[in-house]
Design a protein around this motif. Structure first.
Motif, mmCIF file in Angstrom:
data_model
loop_
_atom_site.group_PDB
_atom_site.id
_atom_site.type_symbol
_atom_site.label_atom_id
_atom_site.label_comp_id
_atom_site.label_asym_id
_atom_site.label_seq_id
_atom_site.Cartn_x
_atom_site.Cartn_y
_atom_site.Cartn_z
ATOM 1 N N TYR A 16 0.869 -1.179 0.000
ATOM 2 C CA TYR A 16 0.000 0.000 0.000
ATOM 3 C C TYR A 16 0.899 1.220 0.000
ATOM 4 O O TYR A 16 1.670 1.439 0.925
ATOM 5 C CB TYR A 16 -0.909 0.008 1.228
ATOM 6 C CG TYR A 16 -1.983 1.063 1.132
ATOM 7 C CD1 TYR A 16 -3.257 0.716 0.733
ATOM 8 C CD2 TYR A 16 -1.714 2.393 1.388
ATOM 9 C CE1 TYR A 16 -4.245 1.674 0.608
ATOM 10 C CE2 TYR A 16 -2.690 3.352 1.258
ATOM 11 C CZ TYR A 16 -3.946 2.992 0.870
ATOM 12 O OH TYR A 16 -4.919 3.944 0.735
ATOM 13 N N ASP A 25 -3.110 7.510 -3.672
ATOM 14 C CA ASP A 25 -2.722 6.214 -3.108
ATOM 15 C C ASP A 25 -2.869 5.120 -4.159
ATOM 16 O O ASP A 25 -3.725 5.190 -5.043
ATOM 17 C CB ASP A 25 -3.594 5.861 -1.900
ATOM 18 C CG ASP A 25 -3.313 6.746 -0.703
ATOM 19 O OD1 ASP A 25 -2.469 7.651 -0.813
ATOM 20 O OD2 ASP A 25 -3.950 6.521 0.340
ATOM 21 N N THR A 26 -2.031 4.109 -4.032
ATOM 22 C CA THR A 26 -2.051 2.984 -4.962
ATOM 23 C C THR A 26 -1.721 1.709 -4.194
ATOM 24 O O THR A 26 -0.906 1.721 -3.282
ATOM 25 C CB THR A 26 -1.002 3.172 -6.081
ATOM 26 O OG1 THR A 26 -1.273 4.393 -6.763
ATOM 27 C CG2 THR A 26 -1.024 2.028 -7.081
ATOM 28 N N VAL A 28 -0.331 -2.178 -4.837
ATOM 29 C CA VAL A 28 0.323 -3.058 -5.805
ATOM 30 C C VAL A 28 0.179 -4.482 -5.278
ATOM 31 O O VAL A 28 0.560 -4.773 -4.149
ATOM 32 C CB VAL A 28 1.815 -2.704 -5.983
ATOM 33 C CG1 VAL A 28 2.446 -3.612 -7.030
ATOM 34 C CG2 VAL A 28 1.987 -1.246 -6.337
ATOM 35 N N PHE A 37 -1.862 -2.913 -10.383
ATOM 36 C CA PHE A 37 -1.886 -1.618 -9.726
ATOM 37 C C PHE A 37 -3.341 -1.209 -9.538
ATOM 38 O O PHE A 37 -4.090 -1.126 -10.509
ATOM 39 C CB PHE A 37 -1.130 -0.575 -10.561
ATOM 40 C CG PHE A 37 0.341 -0.863 -10.649
ATOM 41 C CD1 PHE A 37 1.224 -0.278 -9.749
ATOM 42 C CD2 PHE A 37 0.834 -1.725 -11.606
ATOM 43 C CE1 PHE A 37 2.582 -0.555 -9.818
ATOM 44 C CE2 PHE A 37 2.189 -2.006 -11.686
ATOM 45 C CZ PHE A 37 3.067 -1.419 -10.792
ATOM 46 N N ILE A 38 -3.725 -0.956 -8.305
ATOM 47 C CA ILE A 38 -5.115 -0.666 -7.979
ATOM 48 C C ILE A 38 -5.186 0.760 -7.451
ATOM 49 O O ILE A 38 -4.493 1.109 -6.487
ATOM 50 C CB ILE A 38 -5.639 -1.665 -6.934
ATOM 51 C CG1 ILE A 38 -5.512 -3.082 -7.498
ATOM 52 C CG2 ILE A 38 -7.051 -1.335 -6.513
ATOM 53 C CD1 ILE A 38 -5.603 -4.166 -6.476
ATOM 54 N N ASP A 39 -6.026 1.576 -8.093
ATOM 55 C CA ASP A 39 -6.120 2.958 -7.643
ATOM 56 C C ASP A 39 -7.539 3.518 -7.650
ATOM 57 O O ASP A 39 -7.742 4.707 -7.427
ATOM 58 C CB ASP A 39 -5.204 3.859 -8.468
ATOM 59 C CG ASP A 39 -5.529 3.843 -9.946
ATOM 60 O OD1 ASP A 39 -6.480 3.155 -10.358
ATOM 61 O OD2 ASP A 39 -4.810 4.520 -10.710
ATOM 62 N N SER A 40 -8.536 2.678 -7.872
ATOM 63 C CA SER A 40 -9.912 3.184 -7.817
ATOM 64 C C SER A 40 -10.312 3.377 -6.361
ATOM 65 O O SER A 40 -9.908 2.619 -5.481
ATOM 66 C CB SER A 40 -10.884 2.219 -8.509
ATOM 67 O OG SER A 40 -11.117 1.093 -7.694
ATOM 68 N N LEU A 44 -9.536 0.992 -3.188
ATOM 69 C CA LEU A 44 -8.604 1.506 -2.192
ATOM 70 C C LEU A 44 -9.230 1.512 -0.803
ATOM 71 O O LEU A 44 -8.567 1.200 0.189
ATOM 72 C CB LEU A 44 -8.145 2.918 -2.551
ATOM 73 C CG LEU A 44 -7.107 3.026 -3.654
ATOM 74 C CD1 LEU A 44 -6.829 4.480 -3.977
ATOM 75 C CD2 LEU A 44 -5.829 2.310 -3.266
#
Length: 75
Positions: A16, A25-26, A28, A37-40, A44
Motif C-alpha cells: 500500500y 494512493d495505490t 500493488v 496496480f489498484i487505484d480506484s 482503495l
C-alpha cells in the motif's frame, strides 16, 4: 501470529503506497501474470480497511524478531 482469524485473503503480497494526498494512493498486488496496480477509490477503501486490520494485529519489531528467533530454533 499464525493463530489469528480473519485474514483468509491476505495470502498474496500487498504493498500500500500512500501519502498526504489520498487520491494518489495505490495498491500493488502480485498476481500470476505480473503486478496489478489498484487505484480506484472503491478498491482503495477496501484495501485501507484490510491494511488497518493487519496493522492492528501485527507484532512490533521486537516481538517479531523474538518470534522469528523462536521459530528458527524449532527447525
Amino acid at each position: 501470529p499464525f493463530d489469528l482469524d480473519g485474514f483468509a485473503r491476505a495470502a498474496s503480497t500487498m504493498t500500500y503506497v500512500g501519502g498526504t494526498v489520498p487520491k494518489l494512493d495505490t495498491v500493488v498486488r502480485d498476481v500470476p501474470h505480473g503486478s496489478a496496480f489498484i487505484d480506484s477509490e472503491a478498491q482503495l477503501s477496501a484495501f485501507r480497511t484490510r491494511f488497518r486490520k493487519v496493522e492492528a494485529v501485527s507484532l512490533d519489531p521486537e516481538r517479531s524478531r523474538d518470534l522469528i528467533d523462536r521459530l528458527s530454533k524449532e527447525l
